[in-house]
Design an enzyme around this catalytic site. Structure first.
Site, short mmCIF file in Angstrom:
data_model
loop_
_atom_site.label_atom_id
_atom_site.label_comp_id
_atom_site.label_asym_id
_atom_site.label_seq_id
_atom_site.Cartn_x
_atom_site.Cartn_y
_atom_site.Cartn_z
N PHE A 1 0.99 -0.87 0.41
CA PHE A 1 0.12 -0.26 -0.16
C PHE A 1 0.69 1.38 -0.26
O PHE A 1 1.90 1.70 0.96
CB PHE A 1 -0.68 -0.02 1.44
CG PHE A 1 -2.07 -1.14 1.18
CD1 PHE A 1 -3.59 -0.22 1.04
CD2 PHE A 1 -1.93 -2.39 1.98
CE1 PHE A 1 -4.51 -1.32 0.83
CE2 PHE A 1 -3.12 -2.62 1.42
CZ PHE A 1 -4.58 -2.34 1.20
N ASP A 2 0.59 2.34 -1.00
CA ASP A 2 1.20 3.24 -0.56
C ASP A 2 0.44 3.97 0.67
O ASP A 2 -0.68 3.61 0.93
CB ASP A 2 0.74 4.70 -1.88
CG ASP A 2 0.87 5.53 -2.22
OD1 ASP A 2 2.09 5.84 -1.38
OD2 ASP A 2 0.00 7.02 -1.97
N ALA A 3 1.26 5.42 1.38
CA ALA A 3 0.51 6.02 2.23
C ALA A 3 -0.93 6.90 2.08
O ALA A 3 -1.77 7.27 2.04
CB ALA A 3 1.33 5.81 3.35
#
Ligand code: MG
Length: 226
Positions: A8-10
């Protein structure tokens, strides 16, 4: 389950970065007793986004990024002030004003224990882990990879090499990258041979030659892909 690992990107994937930045920006003006004008935030965001694009394209390094975005903003807004100090305060405020996108915490809670997950973020080392702690997300992830800590960033392959080392080299065909940025998340994942899911809540047009494997407008649609 076709996927055995989720990356996941944040920012603007789990964190509500737009709101957080707005709040932190205003709080920084207040902290320095400065008056914020209506157009200032938008003006700063344009400059900051260009700086991040330059950074991702390796035109500037991370230290320059830290320094130059408020220098350029002060110049454009004709503000006299110490850009470096302002940046420091802003970073602190980003931590304390961090908030999550709707449904992000619940999604992590639901997936935790079912499928291993890691954070892959282009962010500054001073704040990114603090922000994950502040929002309660840290325990959900097997690994947290912050570009500034390792000296390489998405979309570049060494960033993903580093990530794969951290997560014990899963099969590439079993890894899904989820992120809002075409230029860093989707391009990076695609070039590394991974499936990608473009989180596109604003329904933006894809202006890249690369197609994400999936596109979703809401985080909970991710359940259907797993
Ligand atoms: Mg993002």
């Amino acid at each position: 389950m076709p996927y055995q690992y989720l990356l996941f990107d944040a920012d603007n994937t789990l964190f509500d970065f737009d709101q957080t930045a707005k709040d932190a920006f205003a709080a920084t003006f207040t902290a320095f007793g400065m008056t914020q004008e209506a157009h200032h935030f938008e003006q700063y965001i344009q400059i900051s986004q260009q700086c991040w694009r330059d950074f991702e394209a390796k035109k500037i390094d991370q230290d320059t990024l830290r320094r130059v975005r408020f220098e350029l903003f002060f110049e454009a807004a004709k503000i006299m002030g110490d850009a470096l100090q302002f940046n420091q305060q802003y970073l602190q405020n980003l931590i304390h004003h961090s908030s999550l996108l709707e449904g992000a915490y619940e999604l992590m809670q639901q997936l935790h224990g079912k499928i291993p997950m890691a954070i892959i973020t282009n962010g500054l080392k001073e704040i990114q882990r603090h922000r994950l702690n502040h929002t309660g997300l840290t325990p959900f992830f097997e690994a947290i990879v912050v570009s500034d800590e390792i000296g390489v960033s998405k979309p570049h392959a060494p960033f993903f090499d580093h990530t794969f080392e951290q997560i014990n080299f899963p099969k590439k065909s079993e890894v899904l990258v989820i992120g809002d940025s075409l230029s860093s998340d989707i391009r990076g994942g695609h070039n590394y041979g991974l499936d990608t899911c473009w989180f596109n809540p604003k329904g933006l047009e894809n202006n890249m030659e690369i197609q994400p494997t999936y596109e979703i407008g809401e985080l909970e649609e991710l359940h259907d892909l797993l």
